[in-house]
Design a protein around this motif. Structure first.
Motif, mmCIF file in Angstrom:
data_model
loop_
_atom_site.group_PDB
_atom_site.id
_atom_site.type_symbol
_atom_site.label_atom_id
_atom_site.label_comp_id
_atom_site.label_asym_id
_atom_site.label_seq_id
_atom_site.Cartn_x
_atom_site.Cartn_y
_atom_site.Cartn_z
ATOM 1 N N ASN A 61 -28.915 9.125 2.400
ATOM 2 C CA ASN A 61 -28.674 10.565 2.320
ATOM 3 C C ASN A 61 -27.251 10.837 1.805
ATOM 4 O OD1 ASN A 61 -26.976 10.118 4.509
ATOM 5 N ND2 ASN A 61 -28.413 10.947 6.018
ATOM 6 N N ASP A 62 -26.863 12.112 1.817
ATOM 7 C CA ASP A 62 -25.551 12.483 1.279
ATOM 8 C C ASP A 62 -24.399 11.897 2.085
ATOM 9 O OD1 ASP A 62 -26.780 13.866 -0.733
ATOM 10 O OD2 ASP A 62 -26.685 15.815 0.283
ATOM 11 N N LYS A 63 -24.677 11.519 3.341
ATOM 12 C CA LYS A 63 -23.655 10.861 4.164
ATOM 13 C C LYS A 63 -23.690 9.351 3.983
ATOM 14 C CE LYS A 63 -23.933 14.434 7.768
ATOM 15 N NZ LYS A 63 -24.271 14.693 9.210
ATOM 16 N N ARG A 64 -24.525 8.898 3.035
ATOM 17 C CA ARG A 64 -24.711 7.482 2.707
ATOM 18 C C ARG A 64 -25.311 6.699 3.871
ATOM 19 N NH1 ARG A 64 -23.213 6.523 -2.260
ATOM 20 N NH2 ARG A 64 -23.586 4.278 -1.985
ATOM 21 N N GLN A 65 -26.057 7.416 4.745
ATOM 22 C CA GLN A 65 -26.805 6.768 5.822
ATOM 23 C C GLN A 65 -28.164 6.324 5.291
ATOM 24 O OE1 GLN A 65 -26.561 10.381 8.262
ATOM 25 N NE2 GLN A 65 -25.667 9.120 9.899
ATOM 26 N N LEU A 66 -28.594 5.125 5.663
ATOM 27 C CA LEU A 66 -29.893 4.622 5.249
ATOM 28 C C LEU A 66 -31.011 5.516 5.775
ATOM 29 C CD1 LEU A 66 -31.553 2.147 4.016
ATOM 30 C CD2 LEU A 66 -31.739 1.388 6.398
ATOM 31 N N ILE A 67 -31.916 5.934 4.886
ATOM 32 C CA ILE A 67 -33.080 6.714 5.327
ATOM 33 C C ILE A 67 -34.396 6.077 4.895
ATOM 34 C CG2 ILE A 67 -31.895 8.941 5.507
ATOM 35 C CD1 ILE A 67 -33.052 9.629 2.721
ATOM 36 N N PHE A 68 -34.319 5.058 3.998
ATOM 37 C CA PHE A 68 -35.547 4.395 3.560
ATOM 38 C C PHE A 68 -35.225 2.998 3.049
ATOM 39 C CE2 PHE A 68 -38.811 3.108 0.596
ATOM 40 C CZ PHE A 68 -39.993 3.550 1.178
ATOM 41 N N PHE A 69 -35.997 2.030 3.526
ATOM 42 C CA PHE A 69 -35.922 0.669 2.998
ATOM 43 C C PHE A 69 -37.320 0.072 3.030
ATOM 44 C CE2 PHE A 69 -35.954 -3.884 3.987
ATOM 45 C CZ PHE A 69 -35.351 -4.379 2.835
ATOM 46 N N SER A 70 -37.697 -0.610 1.949
ATOM 47 C CA SER A 70 -39.009 -1.262 1.907
ATOM 48 C C SER A 70 -38.919 -2.474 0.991
ATOM 49 C CB SER A 70 -40.070 -0.291 1.381
ATOM 50 O OG SER A 70 -41.311 -0.953 1.187
ATOM 51 N N VAL A 71 -39.489 -3.579 1.448
ATOM 52 C CA VAL A 71 -39.622 -4.760 0.598
ATOM 53 C C VAL A 71 -41.074 -5.226 0.680
ATOM 54 C CG1 VAL A 71 -38.796 -6.260 2.490
ATOM 55 C CG2 VAL A 71 -38.849 -7.133 0.148
ATOM 56 N N HIS A 72 -41.700 -5.402 -0.457
ATOM 57 C CA HIS A 72 -43.094 -5.874 -0.456
ATOM 58 C C HIS A 72 -43.396 -6.593 -1.759
ATOM 59 C CE1 HIS A 72 -44.424 -2.554 -3.108
ATOM 60 N NE2 HIS A 72 -43.592 -1.816 -2.423
ATOM 61 N N GLY A 73 -44.430 -7.415 -1.724
ATOM 62 C CA GLY A 73 -44.819 -8.170 -2.907
ATOM 63 C C GLY A 73 -44.216 -9.559 -2.908
ATOM 64 N N ASP A 74 -44.221 -10.180 -4.082
ATOM 65 C CA ASP A 74 -43.859 -11.588 -4.206
ATOM 66 C C ASP A 74 -42.468 -11.768 -4.809
ATOM 67 O OD1 ASP A 74 -46.336 -12.675 -3.260
ATOM 68 O OD2 ASP A 74 -47.251 -11.992 -5.124
ATOM 69 N N PHE A 75 -41.702 -12.682 -4.217
ATOM 70 C CA PHE A 75 -40.388 -13.086 -4.705
ATOM 71 C C PHE A 75 -40.379 -14.617 -4.727
ATOM 72 C CE2 PHE A 75 -39.992 -8.923 -2.919
ATOM 73 C CZ PHE A 75 -39.119 -8.250 -3.755
ATOM 74 N N PRO A 76 -40.915 -15.214 -5.785
ATOM 75 C CA PRO A 76 -41.176 -16.656 -5.792
ATOM 76 C C PRO A 76 -39.917 -17.509 -5.678
ATOM 77 C CG PRO A 76 -42.299 -15.555 -7.604
ATOM 78 C CD PRO A 76 -41.361 -14.567 -7.016
ATOM 79 N N THR A 77 -40.079 -18.689 -5.107
ATOM 80 C CA THR A 77 -39.028 -19.689 -5.052
ATOM 81 C C THR A 77 -39.367 -20.813 -6.031
ATOM 82 O OG1 THR A 77 -40.201 -20.727 -3.211
ATOM 83 C CG2 THR A 77 -38.405 -19.210 -2.663
ATOM 84 N N GLY A 78 -38.443 -21.729 -6.211
ATOM 85 C CA GLY A 78 -38.566 -22.754 -7.239
ATOM 86 C C GLY A 78 -39.826 -23.572 -7.189
ATOM 87 N N ASP A 79 -40.317 -23.903 -5.998
ATOM 88 C CA ASP A 79 -41.467 -24.803 -5.911
ATOM 89 C C ASP A 79 -42.783 -24.135 -6.302
ATOM 90 O OD1 ASP A 79 -41.425 -23.159 -3.730
ATOM 91 O OD2 ASP A 79 -42.092 -24.668 -2.298
ATOM 92 N N THR A 80 -42.791 -22.826 -6.504
ATOM 93 C CA THR A 80 -44.019 -22.140 -6.923
ATOM 94 C C THR A 80 -43.948 -21.700 -8.384
ATOM 95 O OG1 THR A 80 -43.196 -19.991 -6.147
ATOM 96 C CG2 THR A 80 -44.478 -21.309 -4.589
ATOM 97 N N VAL A 81 -42.938 -22.168 -9.110
ATOM 98 C CA VAL A 81 -42.732 -21.723 -10.488
ATOM 99 C C VAL A 81 -42.773 -22.924 -11.437
ATOM 100 C CG1 VAL A 81 -41.184 -20.561 -12.093
ATOM 101 C CG2 VAL A 81 -41.279 -19.815 -9.708
ATOM 102 N N LYS A 82 -43.592 -22.812 -12.476
ATOM 103 C CA LYS A 82 -43.645 -23.833 -13.524
ATOM 104 C C LYS A 82 -42.754 -23.353 -14.671
ATOM 105 C CE LYS A 82 -47.008 -26.227 -16.490
ATOM 106 N NZ LYS A 82 -48.449 -26.280 -16.868
#
Length: 423
Positions: free
Chosen positions: A148-169
């Protein structure tokens, strides 16, 4: 309350400064990803002190919804309803973008520039997407942060895939439009495109986007991937000699809510939807679906094909498509829900009601342009961009080129049009 859940409750209260809140409700749910792995989420709903649910059952303004991944202990969601927060000493971002990124890395365990990058940014919001070596991926992951305007967190979301090295060719990208032109020509197809503004169907040559694998130039269809859970491709046309005229099918209410216990969640028990679909189950599902069609669609023998079986929460879902060539953007489809234990049909969804909206549309005119002519008009507008795409057979993200085109050709006039402008 289970002591392990209490640990998350205490953590949320401290991290988000919820001294002015009380825990109204908590629940557990689970999800299956494209690797067929089960993850459990703990959802904590915190109401501002002195408030209750609204008359319609909705949460009061300022409610804090905090979700943690039970398997990893990492934060997945933090939402303050209506963008209002009463948090004391909660999360604030006073130092700009770098502070936001460091907080995300701390909460998620992901690494900036290795697994996620900024996709777009405004004064009060940043959206991140998952990447591999600066290359976008599919299916992708997304992170959103708002304040918000006071720079307070009002929304956070993480979803889906963030692959690491062993799953990437990993490979060096070698594809080009020149190499792909023999594929591109086949992807130019004539469709009836609906314009809701003009209430008319247009005959248009459009490009069906496709992935081309970097290593051998084989192709992968562009698919809107469904949620995780075991799937099995089927290719069975439903035919019968006699309909079933006397029986009456009664739909049951669809209930997707699962009762998850703390024991299941903290043991990370695999979801039943990860079980393989056996040959016997496939056979029984096809028989049950055929019985339904003989009752509900008695005149449709030979018209429908079972194309896929999929486990989804409490059900086995059979997907049926018509075995007729369709040129319209939206094709006829049946989704039939079966009890996975008894293999009885409990309900079905027919998208015919969506297609009926086109009945009042003006029909398209005579086609005067050939597919070859349309290809010649479009070939200079094709795009080929590198993508890492998850391959179900290799169980890895493999390097591909996404071949696409945002333009089409009006099959009546020969005019090159931007497809987005047809709506």
């Amino acid at each position: 309350m289970d002591s392990r859940i209490q640990t998350f409750v205490d953590q949320a209260k401290t991290t988000f400064g919820l001294g002015n809140y009380y825990l109204h409700h908590h629940s557990l749910w689970r999800n299956v990803n494209h690797f067929n792995e089960t993850s459990y989420t703990l959802c904590l709903e915190w109401f501002p002190n002195g408030t209750e649910s609204d008359e319609d059952g909705s949460n009061p303004e300022g409610t804090a919804i905090i979700e943690y991944n039970v398997n990893t202990g990492k934060l997945e969601t933090a939402i303050f309803v209506m963008g209002e927060t009463y948090a004391q000493d909660g999360i604030t971002f006073n130092s700009g973008t770098e502070e936001v990124i460091k907080w995300i890395e701390q909460e998620t365990g992901l690494t900036y520039n290795e697994q996620f990058q900024i996709h777009k940014q405004t004064e009060n919001e940043i959206e991140f997407r998952s990447f591999i070596d600066n290359t976008p991926i599919s299916p992708s992951g997304m992170i959103e942060v708002k304040w918000n305007d006071k720079r307070q967190l009002i929304f956070f979301s993480v979803h889906g895939d963030f692959p690491t090295g062993d799953t990437v060719k990993r490979e060096s990208y070698t594809l080009s439009l020149e190499k792909a032109k023999h594929i591109a020509k086949k992807q130019v197809k004539r469709l009836e495109y609906p314009s809701f503004e003009q209430k008319k169907l247009f005959a248009v040559y459009a490009f069906e986007e496709i992935y081309i694998k970097n290593d051998d130039q084989s192709t992968k269809p562009f698919e809107m991937l469904q949620d995780g859970g075991t799937s099995k491709k089927v290719n069975h046309i439903l035919q019968w000699e006699e309909p079933i005229s006397k029986a009456f099918f009664e739909r049951e209410e669809i209930d997707l809510q699962e009762e998850i216990t703390p024991v299941e969640a903290f043991a990370c028990t695999p979801s039943p939807t990860t079980r393989p679909i056996t040959e016997e189950e496939e056979k029984s599902c096809v028989q049950a679906v055929e019985r339904l069609l003989r009752q509900e669609y008695p005149e449709d023998s030979g018209k429908w094909r079972v194309t896929n079986l999929h486990r989804d929460k409490k059900y086995l879902i059979a997907t049926l498509r018509t075995d007729q060539h369709e040129t319209r953007v939206f094709e006829r489809k049946l989704s039939i829900l079966l009890d996975p234990n008894s293999i009885d049909v409990v309900n079905y969804i027919d998208n015919q009601f969506m297609l009926e909206m086109y009945h009042s549309f003006e029909e398209s005119g005579d086609v005067t342009v050939t597919q070859e002519e349309a290809y010649e008009k479009l070939k200079g507008l094709f795009e080929l961009k590198p993508f890492y795409v998850y391959d179900d057979e290799e169980k890895q993200y493999v390097l591909c080129g996404k071949l696409d085109c945002h333009h089409g050709v009006n099959a009546e006039t020969g005019e090159v049009v931007l497809l987005n402008d047809l709506g």
